[in-house]
Design a protein around this motif. Sequence first.
Motif, short mmCIF file in Angstrom:
data_model
loop_
_atom_site.label_atom_id
_atom_site.label_comp_id
_atom_site.label_asym_id
_atom_site.label_seq_id
_atom_site.Cartn_x
_atom_site.Cartn_y
_atom_site.Cartn_z
N ARG A 21 0.84 -1.21 0.00
CA ARG A 21 0.00 0.00 0.00
C ARG A 21 0.88 1.26 0.00
NH1 ARG A 21 -2.85 -1.16 4.16
NH2 ARG A 21 -4.69 -1.95 3.06
N THR A 22 1.93 1.25 0.82
CA THR A 22 2.83 2.40 0.89
C THR A 22 3.55 2.61 -0.44
OG1 THR A 22 3.15 2.04 3.26
CG2 THR A 22 4.77 3.40 2.12
N MET A 23 4.05 1.52 -1.02
CA MET A 23 4.74 1.62 -2.31
C MET A 23 3.78 2.11 -3.40
SD MET A 23 6.92 -1.93 -2.10
CE MET A 23 7.64 -1.76 -3.74
N ASP A 24 2.55 1.67 -3.34
CA ASP A 24 1.55 2.04 -4.34
C ASP A 24 1.29 3.54 -4.32
OD1 ASP A 24 -0.77 1.91 -6.11
OD2 ASP A 24 -1.98 2.03 -4.29
N ARG A 25 1.08 4.10 -3.13
CA ARG A 25 0.71 5.51 -3.09
C ARG A 25 1.89 6.42 -3.43
NH1 ARG A 25 0.35 5.03 2.98
NH2 ARG A 25 2.05 6.28 3.84
N GLN A 26 3.12 5.92 -3.27
CA GLN A 26 4.29 6.74 -3.57
C GLN A 26 4.81 6.54 -4.99
OE1 GLN A 26 7.38 6.66 -0.60
NE2 GLN A 26 5.93 6.63 1.09
N MET A 27 4.70 5.31 -5.51
CA MET A 27 5.31 5.00 -6.81
C MET A 27 4.31 4.60 -7.88
SD MET A 27 8.77 2.94 -5.68
CE MET A 27 7.85 1.44 -5.42
N GLY A 28 3.07 4.28 -7.47
CA GLY A 28 2.09 3.83 -8.44
C GLY A 28 1.98 2.33 -8.48
N ALA A 29 0.96 1.85 -9.18
CA ALA A 29 0.60 0.43 -9.14
C ALA A 29 1.24 -0.40 -10.24
CB ALA A 29 -0.92 0.29 -9.24
N ALA A 30 1.67 0.24 -11.35
CA ALA A 30 2.07 -0.52 -12.53
C ALA A 30 3.21 -1.49 -12.24
CB ALA A 30 2.46 0.43 -13.66
N GLY A 31 4.18 -1.07 -11.42
CA GLY A 31 5.34 -1.92 -11.14
C GLY A 31 5.14 -2.93 -10.03
N LEU A 32 3.93 -2.99 -9.45
CA LEU A 32 3.68 -3.87 -8.31
C LEU A 32 2.82 -5.08 -8.67
CD1 LEU A 32 2.86 -1.17 -5.59
CD2 LEU A 32 5.04 -2.34 -5.96
N VAL A 33 2.54 -5.26 -9.95
CA VAL A 33 1.59 -6.30 -10.35
C VAL A 33 2.06 -7.69 -9.92
CG1 VAL A 33 0.44 -7.40 -12.30
CG2 VAL A 33 0.75 -4.94 -12.27
N ASP A 34 3.32 -8.01 -10.19
CA ASP A 34 3.81 -9.35 -9.85
C ASP A 34 3.78 -9.59 -8.34
OD1 ASP A 34 4.21 -9.92 -12.49
OD2 ASP A 34 6.36 -9.50 -12.47
N GLN A 35 4.23 -8.59 -7.57
CA GLN A 35 4.23 -8.75 -6.12
C GLN A 35 2.81 -8.93 -5.59
OE1 GLN A 35 5.96 -6.44 -7.93
NE2 GLN A 35 7.46 -5.39 -6.63
N MET A 36 1.88 -8.12 -6.11
CA MET A 36 0.50 -8.19 -5.63
C MET A 36 -0.14 -9.51 -6.02
SD MET A 36 -1.26 -5.84 -3.92
CE MET A 36 -2.12 -6.94 -2.79
N THR A 37 0.13 -9.98 -7.23
CA THR A 37 -0.43 -11.26 -7.69
C THR A 37 0.07 -12.40 -6.82
OG1 THR A 37 -0.58 -10.44 -9.97
CG2 THR A 37 -0.63 -12.83 -9.65
N GLY A 38 1.36 -12.43 -6.52
CA GLY A 38 1.91 -13.48 -5.67
C GLY A 38 1.38 -13.42 -4.26
N HIS A 39 1.21 -12.21 -3.74
CA HIS A 39 0.68 -12.03 -2.39
C HIS A 39 -0.74 -12.56 -2.28
CE1 HIS A 39 0.22 -10.30 1.52
NE2 HIS A 39 -0.56 -9.30 1.14
N LEU A 40 -1.58 -12.22 -3.25
CA LEU A 40 -2.96 -12.72 -3.25
C LEU A 40 -3.00 -14.23 -3.38
CD1 LEU A 40 -5.07 -10.22 -5.41
CD2 LEU A 40 -5.04 -10.47 -2.94
#
Length: 337
Positions: A77-96
């Motif tokens: 969540r912190t990374m998302d609000r500071q850097m945006g969501a585009a680069g977090l897809v893989d991390q978020m997919t694995g987390h879910l």
Amino acid sequence: MYVSEWENGKRKIAGRYAEILRNILGLTSEELSGTSARAASPIGADGYDELIGRIDSARNVSLGLVQTFMDQTELLRTMDRQMGAAGLVDQMTGHLAKLEDALTFAVLPDTRRPVAVALAGAATLAAWQALDVGAVERAWRHYELGKRAAQEANEPMYLAHAMAEQAYVLCDAGRPELAVELVRDAWRIGVNRLSPRLQAWLHAAEAEICARAGMRDDCRRSLDRAASCLPDGPEDRDPDMLSIFLNGGHLARWRGNALAMLGDDDAVGSLYAALDASDPTFIRATAGLRCELAQAHLAREEFDQAREHLRHARLLARRTGSVRHRRRIEQITGRLY
């Protein structure tokens, strides 16, 4: 040449190119390749040993591990609000995926409920990120996952929050009237079981959606209700609902945004007050605020000020890779020229 061959299915996207494209476009591997969603690992016809192994592993999920899951969601969540969501897809997919597996093979309620709470929060964050990068179907499916997890956990706050955010998908799809019905249904589901800050957030969300539906009086009533529910003071984080950030400054921005959509002159003052009070680490939110100021100045035919805020918004949207904000910037720009 490669792009044409990828699009026509003549060439498979190699690993190094796939990673670059996922980060640029904010897509999952399945969305990029056009394959179906992640298939469950096969258990096999006689795979009872593997099944029991998974059940035992899920049973051993401790409260400490659940907290680790929630800490990872907070980091994303912190990374998302500071850097945006585009680069977090893989991390978020694995987390879910890890959370879904933990819930799938957990058997008893005392194990399932804390995992379901963690999944509800993570799925709703993933949905908002997907909406931000323009992956609307993925956003919708993540919201459905978050709602199911909240229902499993018997957590009306998480359910109401997921439903209200899902209403924004309907708004972006051109169905604001249906979105109004959904956000009001979220309120009815959570009534008497919501924290004061979440109550204020729901009223503010309803106000914005009513504004997008052209429901002027309903919008103003919802803004007044939000102000009456919001706790006093500068604190913005809801300890009972970590996805919620709302204080007087944030609400001023929400008020200004809603009034700007209605063409109200009061919008500009509220939006500048929100800009002065904004947290500089909320990069994507600041891009949205600049869009709202541009829209408010445009309604007053103050074109130079509108262009200046659009310039700032465009720079911030590029930093975060927000497709949603870029579309909004293009729409406002089209009205300027």
